[in-house]
Design a protein around this motif. Structure first.
Motif, short mmCIF file in Angstrom:
data_model
loop_
_atom_site.label_atom_id
_atom_site.label_comp_id
_atom_site.label_asym_id
_atom_site.label_seq_id
_atom_site.Cartn_x
_atom_site.Cartn_y
_atom_site.Cartn_z
N VAL A 83 0.87 108.00 38.46
CA VAL A 83 1.29 109.23 37.78
C VAL A 83 1.62 108.93 36.32
CG1 VAL A 83 3.00 111.08 37.71
CG2 VAL A 83 2.12 110.27 39.91
N ILE A 84 2.35 107.85 36.09
CA ILE A 84 2.69 107.46 34.73
C ILE A 84 1.44 107.10 33.95
CG2 ILE A 84 3.88 105.74 33.30
CD1 ILE A 84 6.07 105.63 35.40
N SER A 85 0.54 106.34 34.57
CA SER A 85 -0.70 105.94 33.90
C SER A 85 -1.52 107.15 33.49
CB SER A 85 -1.53 105.05 34.82
OG SER A 85 -0.88 103.83 35.08
N ARG A 86 -1.55 108.15 34.35
CA ARG A 86 -2.30 109.37 34.02
C ARG A 86 -1.67 110.09 32.84
NH1 ARG A 86 -1.49 112.01 38.44
NH2 ARG A 86 -2.95 110.70 39.57
N TRP A 87 -0.34 110.16 32.83
CA TRP A 87 0.35 110.81 31.71
C TRP A 87 0.10 110.07 30.41
CZ3 TRP A 87 4.11 109.70 28.08
CH2 TRP A 87 4.70 110.79 27.43
N LEU A 88 0.17 108.74 30.45
CA LEU A 88 -0.07 107.96 29.25
C LEU A 88 -1.48 108.19 28.72
CD1 LEU A 88 1.55 104.54 30.30
CD2 LEU A 88 2.44 106.16 28.62
N ALA A 89 -2.44 108.25 29.61
CA ALA A 89 -3.83 108.43 29.19
C ALA A 89 -4.05 109.77 28.50
CB ALA A 89 -4.75 108.30 30.40
N GLU A 90 -3.23 110.76 28.85
CA GLU A 90 -3.39 112.10 28.29
C GLU A 90 -2.43 112.39 27.14
OE1 GLU A 90 -2.78 114.55 31.69
OE2 GLU A 90 -4.72 114.05 32.62
N SER A 91 -1.53 111.45 26.84
CA SER A 91 -0.52 111.69 25.82
C SER A 91 -1.06 111.36 24.44
CB SER A 91 0.72 110.83 26.10
OG SER A 91 1.62 110.88 25.01
N ARG A 92 -0.99 112.31 23.51
CA ARG A 92 -1.44 112.05 22.14
C ARG A 92 -0.48 111.11 21.40
NH1 ARG A 92 1.46 114.57 18.13
NH2 ARG A 92 -0.08 113.75 16.66
N LEU A 93 0.72 110.91 21.92
CA LEU A 93 1.69 110.04 21.26
C LEU A 93 1.56 108.58 21.69
CD1 LEU A 93 4.95 112.23 21.40
CD2 LEU A 93 3.26 112.03 19.56
N ASP A 94 0.74 108.34 22.71
CA ASP A 94 0.56 106.97 23.18
C ASP A 94 -0.56 106.31 22.39
OD1 ASP A 94 0.55 104.61 24.56
OD2 ASP A 94 -0.60 105.38 26.26
N GLY A 95 -0.18 105.49 21.40
CA GLY A 95 -1.18 104.86 20.56
C GLY A 95 -2.14 103.97 21.32
N PHE A 96 -1.68 103.35 22.42
CA PHE A 96 -2.56 102.49 23.20
C PHE A 96 -3.68 103.30 23.85
CE2 PHE A 96 1.24 99.76 23.07
CZ PHE A 96 0.65 98.59 22.64
N SER A 97 -3.33 104.47 24.38
CA SER A 97 -4.37 105.31 24.97
C SER A 97 -5.32 105.83 23.92
CB SER A 97 -3.73 106.48 25.73
OG SER A 97 -3.00 106.02 26.85
N GLN A 98 -4.77 106.21 22.74
CA GLN A 98 -5.62 106.69 21.66
C GLN A 98 -6.60 105.61 21.22
OE1 GLN A 98 -5.65 109.68 20.94
NE2 GLN A 98 -3.67 110.62 20.63
N ALA A 99 -6.18 104.36 21.36
CA ALA A 99 -7.04 103.25 20.94
C ALA A 99 -7.93 102.74 22.07
CB ALA A 99 -6.19 102.10 20.42
N GLY A 100 -7.83 103.36 23.25
CA GLY A 100 -8.68 102.96 24.35
C GLY A 100 -8.21 101.71 25.07
#
Length: 459
Positions: free
Chosen positions: A408-425
């Motif tokens: 659940v947390i991983s899914r939220w992180l992947a969709e969060s625009r504030l998570d720079g790691f997700s934004q960077a892939g």
């Protein structure tokens, strides 16, 4: 009349707004937000006019509303990298967030010019009257105590007749031919030096009091979207250094060789790390300043002289002294984020305050057990020393691994625009076994390096 809500959020700055935004978007909770200023935005409302974000706008602000156009800058010292919002843009953004994202929900009340007193009362600054509130939980969005020069008085005595001003006044006081003395080695001091150079002040008319040299993050490796490969490359270099460095000196040499970390003077080994982020072009400009005074902190300013811990320097009658010593990222002791009906907002990823506040709000909404919530939201205090670079890196890695184990947390992180790691892939932990082993080795070696550095300091 008593105002009733589920949450009282104390402080409508960057962290308070990010927290309230997630509550508005992911729950049906009602919120009273208070702030001593007359508008949201916190320290941005009193920051110096030429300040810009130090990280891409792409992952700053609140989750529900993008900041900027996600464009790559084509000119200036940030050329080739994703845009950095200006002070005025950030201020307008937070007013937009309040007006268009929070207030329309009908569940958010904003009380400007209002303070939260030490005894827990909500008081109007305009009338002095106590505002009666009935809330279930109190969210302290002020604990990190962000300071800006305009509201931070000098911590050393200054003789009469000396022009000492916060960096906010630099645009009015600077002039060619005058002696400009920048006091403070942090990012504010760097911004002041860069502004002077960009506005035609020759390096010979700039003196920079630098009590400590600092390790600097290379902004090239903190990029989203089209440039995310650079971020992934930087992350890989960082993990290799963490896993294989035999001692502290070798670790920083490896990180510097990879371009991940930089320093102003290659001949001076930094003892400070405060998450200051610059580009290589900015570093080139800062290196133009040759009059760098490394004699410790300022102890007093007298007529014709600045006294420092390890000596003094002479100043003329026309010298302009610019105070850049405010502590924008205070090194605050960690405390439990969740404690009964109190929530204390802190960084759970180093120097990523808005992400941290949004993440804490998400955990508040989705988890019920307080022990679980505190384990998930382990604070990573703001760094101050070079050893803190290791401590915060270790804290980030531990939190990241813990979060990755929760779908659940991983899914939220992947969709969060504030998570720079997700934004960077970047999706930690790494997918293949070899990289997982490398990650574990990096954690173990980081812990060893920290213990050795602490033991050495204690001796």
């Amino acid at each position: 009349m008593t105002l009733v809500a589920d949450y009282l959020v104390v402080g409508a700055g960057a962290m308070g707004m990010a927290f309230a935004d997630v509550l508005a978007q992911e729950s049906t909770a009602s919120v009273i937000m208070i702030d001593r200023q007359d508008r949201p935005g916190g320290h941005w409302n009193t920051a110096y006019p030429f300040v810009r974000l130090h990280q891409p706008s792409a992952f700053y602000g609140v989750n529900s509303l993008p900041l900027g156009q996600n464009r790559i800058e084509t000119a200036g010292l940030n050329k080739g990298l994703y845009e950095l919002a200006t002070n005025s843009e950030v201020c307008r953004y937070y007013e937009q967030v309040l007006a268009e994202q929070l207030m329309p929900s009908g569940r958010i009340q904003f009380l400007p010019n209002t303070e939260w007193t030490p005894d827990g009362a909500v008081v109007s600054k305009e009338t002095g009257r106590v505002v009666d509130v009935d809330v279930k939980k109190i969210v302290d969005a002020t604990y990190m105590k962000v300071q800006v020069p305009s509201t931070h008085p000098a911590e050393f005595p200054v003789a009469e007749g000396i022009t000492l001003a916060p960096v906010n006044a630099l645009t009015e006081l600077a002039s060619p031919g005058r002696d400009h003395v920048i006091i403070g080695a942090g990012k504010t001091g760097m911004d002041a030096c860069l502004w002077l150079l960009a506005n035609g002040i020759e390096p010979k008319h700039i003196r920079w009091i630098m009590p400590r040299d600092s390790w600097l993050l290379n902004r090239e490796f903190i990029q989203p979207f089209k440039l995310s490969e650079r971020t992934a490359t930087g992350f890989a270099h960082q993990m290799l250094a963490f896993a294989h460095a035999r001692d502290l000196e070798e670790l920083f040499k490896m990180l510097e060789s990879a371009g991940q970390l930089m320093r102003i003077d290659p001949a001076c080994m930094p003892s400070m790390y405060r998450c200051a982020t610059v580009t290589e072009l900015e570093l080139e400009q800062l290196r133009r300043i040759q009059q760098v005074i490394r004699k410790g902190r300022v102890t007093s300013v007298a007529s014709g002289k600045i006294n420092l811990e390890q000596g003094s320097i002479d100043i003329g009658k026309d010298s302009v002294l610019i105070d850049c010593t405010a502590d924008g990222l205070a090194n605050r002791p960690a405390r439990p984020v969740f404690n009964g009906n109190h929530i204390t907002l802190q960084s759970v990823r180093t120097c990523q305050q808005v992400f941290s506040a949004a993440f804490i709000a998400h955990i508040e909404v989705t988890k019920t057990d307080e022990n679980d919530k505190n384990e998930i939201c382990t604070p990573v205090p703001h760094p101050d020393t070079e050893i803190d670079y290791l401590r915060t890196s270790l804290g980030n890695a531990k939190n990241g691994a813990f979060w990755a184990a929760d779908q659940v947390i991983s899914r939220w992180l992947a969709e969060s625009r504030l998570d720079g790691f997700s934004q960077a892939g970047i999706k930690p932990p790494p997918p293949d076994r070899e990289q997982q082993v490398l990650g574990l080795k990096a954690l173990q070696n980081l812990q060893r390096l920290i213990e050795e550095a602490e033991n050495s300091s204690a001796q």
